[in-house]
Write an enzyme that holds these catalytic residues in place. Sequence first.
Site: not given
Ligand code: FPP
Length: 241
Positions: A22, A133, A39, A190
């Site tokens: 997150d 893994l 991201h 988390r």
């Molecule tokens: C949460 O942050 C994160 C996500 C919804 C996506 C996680 C994805 C990646 C890290 C991209 C790459 C992953 C792989 C497995 C290759 P948020 O957008 O909810 O953040 P916020 O809570 O600050 O808005």
Amino acid sequence: MSTYKEKIDINRLPAHVAIIMDGNGRWAKEKGYDRIFGHQNGVTSVREVTEAAAELGIKYLTLYAFSTENWGRPKAEVDALMELLVDTIEKETPTLNKNKVRLLAIGDMSRLPDAALKKLERCIDQTSQNSGLSLVLALSYSARWELTNAIKKISEDVVAGIVKTDQINDLLVSEYLTTVGIPDPDLLIRTSGESRISNFLLWQIAYTELYFTQTHWPDFRKENFYEAICEFQHRERRFGK
Ligand code: FPP
């Protein structure tokens, strides 16, 4: 030189670590960038943590990469996130193979765009023989979707006479979940300061140790992962006994 790494008791590792990644959006906004920049930087953290887990000898690492609720985000963000996910998976396949990492996916794959599903299935297939893994991507996943889906399938099997109602127990329910064959997580991490589960692995985390950290996901590095493992090793687990 890592300090937390040295404190880890290699004989008492969690077999399965799950992570709610997150804070990508907040991390980017704080720096004055668009959410997708967060991201993109989150991919570095995914790489670091996967490498750390594989090096330690952890057997399962589950990453919450895209929830069923995430489909409700603006189309531009959903499209960018999907593209980033599958392109990363495709690009990293040789590295996964080199490190004996097997890719698995859990979630409602029927909602993934065709092209994304094809790339994902190719990587799963090409890494299926790896014995190190298991990296489990939760994609288009939510625990309520998973449980509802399991209830539907169990009901169908009851109606078809394949399952008797008195055979329905913990073990049978587990076999109808998308995590069938994967042990329950020992540790759930988390990032980014929120202390909630957000519809992730609700059945599977019954006895999981929960670890919350303020660090935003794009800042999460191997050392943060080792710190979480150290904290886990200080907890006393009684499994309700
Ligand atoms: C949460 O942050 C994160 C996500 C919804 C996506 C996680 C994805 C990646 C890290 C991209 C790459 C992953 C792989 C497995 C290759 P948020 O957008 O909810 O953040 P916020 O809570 O600050 O808005």
